[in-house]
Write an enzyme that holds these catalytic residues in place. Structure first.
Site, PDB file in Angstrom:
ATOM      1  N   LYS A 114       0.824  -1.212   0.000  1.00 14.00           N
ATOM      2  CA  LYS A 114       0.000   0.000   0.000  1.00 14.00           C
ATOM      3  C   LYS A 114       0.855   1.259   0.000  1.00 14.00           C
ATOM      4  O   LYS A 114       0.499   2.247  -0.639  1.00 14.00           O
ATOM      5  CB  LYS A 114      -0.922   0.028   1.216  1.00 14.00           C
ATOM      6  CG  LYS A 114      -2.072  -0.926   1.062  1.00 14.00           C
ATOM      7  CD  LYS A 114      -3.287  -0.482   1.830  1.00 14.00           C
ATOM      8  CE  LYS A 114      -4.447  -1.401   1.504  1.00 14.00           C
ATOM      9  NZ  LYS A 114      -5.221  -1.797   2.651  1.00 14.00           N
ATOM     10  N   LYS A 206      -4.903 -10.580  -7.272  1.00 16.77           N
ATOM     11  CA  LYS A 206      -6.005 -10.791  -6.334  1.00 16.77           C
ATOM     12  C   LYS A 206      -7.193  -9.889  -6.693  1.00 16.77           C
ATOM     13  O   LYS A 206      -7.000  -8.737  -7.062  1.00 16.77           O
ATOM     14  CB  LYS A 206      -5.498 -10.445  -4.926  1.00 16.77           C
ATOM     15  CG  LYS A 206      -6.382 -10.897  -3.800  1.00 16.77           C
ATOM     16  CD  LYS A 206      -5.773 -10.498  -2.457  1.00 16.77           C
ATOM     17  CE  LYS A 206      -5.781  -9.008  -2.252  1.00 16.77           C
ATOM     18  NZ  LYS A 206      -5.393  -8.576  -0.909  1.00 16.77           N
ATOM     19  N   LYS A 209     -10.956  -4.622  -3.618  1.00 21.46           N
ATOM     20  CA  LYS A 209     -11.930  -3.526  -3.614  1.00 21.46           C
ATOM     21  C   LYS A 209     -11.444  -2.350  -4.442  1.00 21.46           C
ATOM     22  O   LYS A 209     -12.221  -1.554  -4.907  1.00 21.46           O
ATOM     23  CB  LYS A 209     -12.153  -3.021  -2.178  1.00 21.46           C
ATOM     24  CG  LYS A 209     -12.862  -3.990  -1.272  1.00 21.46           C
ATOM     25  CD  LYS A 209     -13.286  -3.286   0.018  1.00 21.46           C
ATOM     26  CE  LYS A 209     -13.485  -4.267   1.145  1.00 21.46           C
ATOM     27  NZ  LYS A 209     -12.382  -4.269   2.121  1.00 21.46           N
TER      28      LYS A 209
HETATM   29  P1  TYM Z   1     -10.622  -6.623   3.924  1.00 18.12           P
HETATM   30  O1  TYM Z   1     -11.703  -5.641   4.193  1.00 18.12           O
HETATM   31  O2  TYM Z   1      -9.575  -6.275   2.920  1.00 18.12           O
HETATM   32  O3  TYM Z   1     -11.240  -7.986   3.480  1.00 18.12           O
HETATM   33  C1  TYM Z   1     -12.295  -8.587   4.203  1.00 18.12           C
HETATM   34  C2  TYM Z   1     -12.161 -10.099   4.156  1.00 18.12           C
HETATM   35  O4  TYM Z   1     -12.215 -10.554   2.797  1.00 18.12           O
HETATM   36  C3  TYM Z   1     -11.080 -11.360   2.535  1.00 18.12           C
HETATM   37  N1  TYM Z   1     -10.662 -11.156   1.144  1.00 18.12           N
HETATM   38  C4  TYM Z   1     -10.540 -12.141   0.254  1.00 18.12           C
HETATM   39  N2  TYM Z   1     -10.719 -13.470   0.356  1.00 18.12           N
HETATM   40  C5  TYM Z   1     -10.518 -14.203  -0.749  1.00 18.12           C
HETATM   41  N3  TYM Z   1     -10.153 -13.660  -1.948  1.00 18.12           N
HETATM   42  C6  TYM Z   1      -9.953 -12.340  -2.094  1.00 18.12           C
HETATM   43  N4  TYM Z   1      -9.611 -11.838  -3.269  1.00 18.12           N
HETATM   44  C7  TYM Z   1     -10.145 -11.509  -0.946  1.00 18.12           C
HETATM   45  N5  TYM Z   1     -10.061 -10.175  -0.745  1.00 18.12           N
HETATM   46  C8  TYM Z   1     -10.371  -9.982   0.545  1.00 18.12           C
HETATM   47  C9  TYM Z   1     -10.015 -10.882   3.498  1.00 18.12           C
HETATM   48  O5  TYM Z   1      -9.017 -11.856   3.699  1.00 18.12           O
HETATM   49  C10 TYM Z   1     -10.841 -10.604   4.726  1.00 18.12           C
HETATM   50  O6  TYM Z   1     -11.078 -11.802   5.445  1.00 18.12           O
HETATM   51  N6  TYM Z   1      -7.485  -6.119   7.757  1.00 18.12           N
HETATM   52  C11 TYM Z   1      -8.750  -6.695   7.361  1.00 18.12           C
HETATM   53  C12 TYM Z   1      -9.922  -6.265   8.207  1.00 18.12           C
HETATM   54  C13 TYM Z   1      -9.770  -6.500   9.669  1.00 18.12           C
HETATM   55  C14 TYM Z   1      -9.870  -7.746  10.340  1.00 18.12           C
HETATM   56  C15 TYM Z   1      -9.721  -7.454  11.718  1.00 18.12           C
HETATM   57  C16 TYM Z   1     -10.084  -9.052   9.885  1.00 18.12           C
HETATM   58  C17 TYM Z   1      -9.546  -5.551  10.628  1.00 18.12           C
HETATM   59  N7  TYM Z   1      -9.523  -6.122  11.857  1.00 18.12           N
HETATM   60  C18 TYM Z   1      -9.756  -8.476  12.669  1.00 18.12           C
HETATM   61  C19 TYM Z   1     -10.122 -10.067  10.868  1.00 18.12           C
HETATM   62  C20 TYM Z   1      -9.965  -9.772  12.226  1.00 18.12           C
HETATM   63  C21 TYM Z   1      -9.057  -6.268   5.942  1.00 18.12           C
HETATM   64  O7  TYM Z   1      -8.637  -5.237   5.500  1.00 18.12           O
HETATM   65  O8  TYM Z   1      -9.928  -7.054   5.290  1.00 18.12           O
END
Ligand code: TYM
Length: 344
Positions: A114, A206, A209
């Site tokens: 990032k 990947k 968003k």
């Molecule tokens: P975030 O918002 O980027 O993504 C949310 C969840 O979706 C999963 N994910 C994917 N899984 C499979 N294929 C993909 N292409 C893909 N893109 C995203 C992510 O692995 C995630 O499970 N840092 C985290 C948010 C967070 C969090 C937490 C998660 C903050 N605190 C505590 C678990 C526990 C994040 O940015 O996810």
């Protein structure tokens, strides 16, 4: 072990939700609520580590809550809330900022991706992001965290922070009569056929968003049936028929991605899908995948649109969830203040 099984996971309102978020996370949250105490968060404080227009932040927060509900999360069974309503997340994150080391944060691949070459100009919050994530999880002493593969390194850091806190404050923890392992070693739960859903236009990237490259690369959870079908029809593939065994997908990232998506949507294994479609070309497979995806996703998109159109229902659910989360968080935070030596 002093810890009861408790699930925590979160999604960041920083863009439109997509199929990767659904298959890697949301869909997998649903069955867990029958067997465990589950806490599902909309991590709005994480979202602002990069600039968010306030109106977008609000819209995406509602969108995630709506996706949780449309997928089948039940606010009576699970705690559903947004992070900023429970101030203890920020408070514990500060303590963890003082436990974690700069070098640990600097090694995070998501930070490096990032920040890119611009690391002097990104927010301090982006650097400390994993510390807030550790706070999310450990505030509730969560034992299991279902996520996609991209979160693995952050969860390893969460374990490191827990271990260092337990160790640094070991004497204080013992003196106060708390369990020696005050914070648990949380387990990541990265399972199923679609822990890393890839772009429909490039099987080596990947699905994310923030894919500005092409709208055709990403199936959004708010897409209607026509958009879903069109994106699958136009998805990049190769000219070979599907193999009969998973090994045959090894050097075929686009084919592997579509088969994994099919498997995850159908609650099947990749082997099951190949047993059915092995030997067939994409001319046959894509329409089957499109039909399946539309049947699973389109009704959820309709429900999401209904919920976000009048967010009063979501407001109530998030407020109630935050009250329940806060009750748990306050207990941990009172103990942490005591352990650290803050006078009250
Ligand atoms: P975030 O918002 O980027 O993504 C949310 C969840 O979706 C999963 N994910 C994917 N899984 C499979 N294929 C993909 N292409 C893909 N893109 C995203 C992510 O692995 C995630 O499970 N840092 C985290 C948010 C967070 C969090 C937490 C998660 C903050 N605190 C505590 C678990 C526990 C994040 O940015 O996810």
């Amino acid at each position: 072990m002093p810890f009861t099984n408790r699930i925590f996971s979160g999604i960041k309102p920083s863009g439109d939700l997509h199929l990767g978020n659904y298959l890697g996370a949301i869909k997998r949250f649903v069955p867990l609520q029958d067997d465990f105490e589950c806490i599902y968060c909309v991590v709005d404080m994480h979202a602002i580590t990069v600039w968010q227009d306030p109106a977008d932040l609000r819209r995406w927060t509602y969108e995630i809550a709506a996706a949780y509900l449309a997928a089948g999360l039940d606010p009576k069974k699970s705690i559903i809330f947004n992070q900023s309503q429970v101030a203890e997340h920020a408070e514990l994150a500060w303590v963890f900022n003082c436990v974690a080391r700069m070098g640990w944060m600097a090694r995070m691949t998501q930070f490096k991706d990032k920040a890119g070459k611009n690391s002097e100009n990104v927010s301090l919050g982006l650097f400390a992001y994993p510390s807030l994530m550790a706070a999310d999880i450990l505030l509730y002493k969560a034992t299991h965290v279902p996520v996609g593969e991209d979160q693995k390194q952050h969860l390893e850091l969460t374990r490191d922070i827990a271990a260092k806190f337990n160790n640094d404050f070991g004497p204080a923890i013992a003196a106060k009569g708390y369990e020696e392992e005050y914070f648990p070693q949380t387990e990541p739960v990265i399972a199923g056929p679609a822990t890393r859903v890839m772009s429909l236009r490039d099987g080596t990237r990947k699905m994310s968003k923030s894919d500005a490259a092409s709208d055709m690369a990403t199936i959004y959870l708010m897409d209607d049936a026509d958009a879903i079908a069109k994106k699958i029809k136009k998805a990049k593939t190769d000219p070979e028929p599907l193999p009969s065994e998973a090994q045959g997908l090894d050097a075929r990232p686009e084919a592997a991605n579509l088969v994994s998506i099919f498997a995850a949507l159908a609650d099947k294994s990749v082997d099951d899908v190949l047993a059915e479609y092995g030997g067939q070309g994409f001319g046959a497979f894509k329409p089957a995948l499109a039909e399946l995806a539309v049947s699973v996703l389109a009704p959820q998109a309709t429900e999401m649109r209904r919920l976000v159109a009048d967010p009063g229902e979501i407001d109530t659910i998030l407020r109630d969830g935050a009250d329940r989360a806060r009750a748990l968080a306050e207990t941990t935070m009172a103990e942490v203040r005591d352990i650290v030596g803050f006078v009250r």
